[in-house]
Design an enzyme around this catalytic site. Structure first.
Site, PDB file in Angstrom:
ATOM      1  N   HIS A 187      34.741  43.180  35.187  1.00  0.00           N
ATOM      2  CA  HIS A 187      34.249  44.557  35.051  1.00  0.00           C
ATOM      3  C   HIS A 187      32.714  44.601  35.104  1.00  0.00           C
ATOM      4  CE1 HIS A 187      38.209  46.270  34.048  1.00  0.00           C
ATOM      5  NE2 HIS A 187      38.400  45.143  33.382  1.00  0.00           N
ATOM      6  N   ASN A 200      42.681  50.859  32.180  1.00  0.00           N
ATOM      7  CA  ASN A 200      42.536  50.698  33.627  1.00  0.00           C
ATOM      8  C   ASN A 200      43.107  51.917  34.331  1.00  0.00           C
ATOM      9  OD1 ASN A 200      41.419  48.057  33.564  1.00  0.00           O
ATOM     10  ND2 ASN A 200      43.454  47.151  33.380  1.00  0.00           N
TER      11      ASN A 200
END
Length: 726
Positions: free
Chosen positions: A102, A175
């Site tokens: 990320h 997510n």
């Protein structure tokens, strides 16, 4: 056993076999279920080859690298699991200072407003008081790429929300996909190592289309539900604003009476779902690698604030027990047809950051950040994340005082006896820095049994062991359910993505092993992918449990949940000197009435002079404003201007790409010369003639459908091999 494994290993380094070797059975892959206890001393290398025995950093031999230590088959993960903790600890500190995963993210400030109280289910004030507004910070991200990678990589997107509640910070670290690749956190370092750049060559960047990833996936049956999502258009969203968010795991809500209810969290975009085509994504990355960032920034700056509804799936233990899968398994979702999503509030992003580093880069999300009334289930992946996310901040942000950074600081009082450490910005005052103490009112804060956090007193029992629950063993039923829930064109895109990714894999045995899993998901899909790769159809993988024929779920399709209007979308208007002022004015008026955006694309960045003498500035020069940047295009040249465009390669690309990407194309009569020069001799219903000003409104209303998907079936070489089970 050593000889058996050797024969399955396929080609040695540097070799590419002409034919795929025998495929390993799923039971030989490194996942242990309850029924596999009889494996005994069976290992994945010769038992006398101690030099190849996996060990900890302290040299302690590891017997099981696939499962963390827990109580019973479905119980909580134990903190004493030093193998899990060391493995994730080391993984968390691999990068300095960039996030390991990320890394490429973008954030914004906003507010959450509760519209439906869950006070009957939880003590959490943020979910109890209707009308209450809570400050939030949201960070969107890709997973696999480094900070400098592109926005439109085929990748899972992070969707993390930090609520600054009156009871402390609460993070939903989710997510844009509701399931995950693995069931146990001990496998997370292996997953990420496999999908990141290959260590000897440091490429490919932000891509899973390489041998290491597909080797791991083809040896991990549990990954294949997520693989189907990954290969779908969900991983190439049109924008952050047009994707869903999911908390992934089951959590608990606990009310004032101590009653627990399981919950899954959903973010539903009010902008509707939308993705792009793969060819389009590749070209967007070349034209504007910051496409998603720019789009979000522009929307917020323009006052078109993105919004998502927060939904919850609430279910009790009886419902959980009745499901044909284990809700503690992070590779599974609960279809909304079985447990409906209840909308309880709205998230609005209304302010861009004023310093990217101070906010987006330094924000620290932790799955363990919950408030009274919200608790954890016994999901083993969640338990590992609770350790990992906190541990990660120590390396990234320099020490234990990362909550002193403004973006991470709670908005409610913080009182404890924690002190000192790197970059401490606040410390307790007075003599007492411990408790209990006898210094009375000056002795600092005290525990509060009335409002303090209490964990739900779930009963646990069982043998301490490294094992995967039998209830986690069905890997293909929901993967199939996802596939059959897609519309035919979406199914085609999944097949295209699998062929593309696996075509980049050099080892034929890995390709074949991947296709063997597809046979347990959908035979038509497996045949399509095998044909695209030029493979003989391999034998199906051996499944721990048979694939169930679950019903399709409409909520799993992007196209079934798209927008109802063109609001927030962008049109590119190609003009030249002498273009019609009346037509241009009518089109921009219709777009603005729809709430859509538009940009002028012209041969020169200075713009054009319309037929009434009006000067119109261009946002993009034709070379820098390809049609991939827009949701639809209008081609409105003058007769003189189109003669120049027919000689320009980028102008031809502008219209051929719009056609290839199934976009609506508005045009005047003069534009036909450009279409013909570009080889676009046939027209379909996606070409909309704009002869008069009143035609503009009709064109904009047609653009609400976003794409003419029937066109792809006529122009794509692979369309003839499209096979579906519908």
């Amino acid at each position: 056993m050593a000889n058996k494994i050797k024969s399955r290993a396929g080609a040695t380094k540097g070799e590419t076999p002409d034919k795929a070797p025998a495929l390993p059975a799923a039971s030989d892959t490194p996942t242990h279920y309850a029924e596999s206890r009889g494996h005994g001393g069976e290992t994945h290398q010769s038992t006398d080859d101690t030099a190849q025995t996996l060990t900890t950093q302290q040299g302690v031999p590891v017997a099981d690298n696939q499962n963390s230590l827990r109580v019973g088959e479905r119980g909580p993960t134990l903190l004493e699991d030093f193998i899990l903790r060391e493995k994730i600890f080391h993984f968390d500190h691999e990068r300095i200072p960039e996030r390991v995963v990320h890394a490429r993210g973008y954030g914004a400030h906003g507010v959450f407003e509760l519209t439906d109280s869950l006070a009957d289910y939880t003590q959490a004030d943020v979910l109890s008081t209707v009308g209450q507004q809570t400050e939030v910070f949201v960070r969107f991200s890709t997973v696999a790429g480094n900070k400098g990678s592109m926005d439109l990589a085929r990748d899972v997107r992070g969707f993390a929300v930090k609520f600054y509640t009156t009871q402390g910070n609460w993070d939903i670290v989710g997510n844009n996909i509701p399931v995950f690749f693995i069931q146990d956190a001990i496998k997370f370092p292996d997953l990420v190592h496999a999908v990141k750049q290959e260590p000897d060559r440091a490429f490919p960047q932000a891509q899973s289309a390489h041998d290491n990833y597909w080797d791991f996936a083809s040896l991990s049956p549990e990954a294949w539900h997520m693989v189907m999502w990954q290969m779908s258009d969900r991983t190439i969203p049109r924008s952050f604003r047009t994707m869903e968010g999911f908390g992934v795991h089951s959590f608990r809500l606990v009310n004032a009476e101590g009653k627990s209810t399981f919950v899954k969290f959903h973010w539903k975009p009010r902008q509707g779902l939308q993705s792009v085509l793969w060819n389009e994504a590749v070209k967007i990355n070349g034209a504007d690698p910051d496409f998603h960032r720019r789009e979000l920034w522009t929307a917020i700056e323009g006052g078109d604030f993105p919004q998502w509804d927060l939904g919850v799936q609430l279910f009790d233990q009886e419902t959980a027990d009745s499901l044909p899968f284990d809700h503690l398994d992070a590779t599974k979702l609960i279809p909304e047809e079985q447990v409906p999503v209840r909308i309880v509030g709205t998230l609005t992003l209304n302010r861009n950051v004023d310093n990217f580093f101070a906010n987006t880069e330094q924000v620290a999300f932790c799955t363990q950040n919950v408030v009274p009334g919200i608790d954890f289930s016994d999901d083993p992946l969640l338990h590992g994340r609770n350790f990992s996310y906190l541990d990660t901040q120590l390396k990234r942000l320099g020490g234990p005082n990362f909550t002193h950074i403004p973006v991470n600081a709670p908005r409610c009082p913080v009182m404890n006896f924690q002190q000192d450490g790197h970059m401490a910005m606040r410390n307790p005052k007075g003599r007492a820095n411990y408790e209990p103490n006898s210094w009375g009112p000056d002795g600092g804060p005290r525990e509060n049994p009335t409002i303090g956090y209490r964990s739900f007193p779930a009963e646990v029992q069982g043998i301490k062991q490294r094992i995967r629950a039998e209830t986690f063993a069905d890997h293909y039923s929901q993967a199939r359910q996802f596939f059959i829930s897609q519309q035919p064109i979406e199914q085609k895109h999944i097949g295209d993505a699998l062929v593309f990714e696996l075509s980049k894999v050099e080892r034929v045995d890995i390709r074949a092993r991947a296709v063997s899993h597809l046979r347990l998901i959908d035979e038509g899909l497996a045949a399509t992918v095998a044909d695209g790769l030029g493979l003989d159809l391999p034998e199906p993988a051996q499944a721990a449990k048979p694939t169930l024929d679950l019903p399709p779920s409409a909520k799993l399709s992007i196209l079934s949940n798209g927008p109802k209007d063109f609001k927030g979308r962008k049109m590119g208007i190609l003009l030249t000197d002498g273009s019609s002022a009346d037509l241009f004015a009518a089109l921009t008026k219709a777009l603005e009435a729809e709430g859509a955006l538009w940009e002028v694309v012209a041969p020169k960045i200075r713009g054009v002079t319309l037929d009434d003498g009006t000067q119109v500035a261009a946002k993009q020069k034709i070379d820098g404003g390809p049609s991939v940047l827009y949701d639809a295009v209008a081609v409105l040249p003058s007769e003189t201007g189109v003669a120049m465009l027919t000689r320009d390669a980028t102008a031809k690309d502008f219209v051929t790409d719009a056609f290839a990407h199934c976009k609506f194309i508005g045009h005047n009569d003069a534009a036909n010369a450009l279409f013909n020069a570009a080889g676009m001799m046939e027209r379909d219903e996606g070409f909309v003639a704009l002869a008069k000003a009143k035609d503009a409104k009709t064109f904009v209303s047609q653009c609400r459908a976003l794409r003419i998907w029937s066109r792809e079936l006529d122009v794509d070489l692979d369309a003839a091999s499209l096979q579906t089970s519908q």
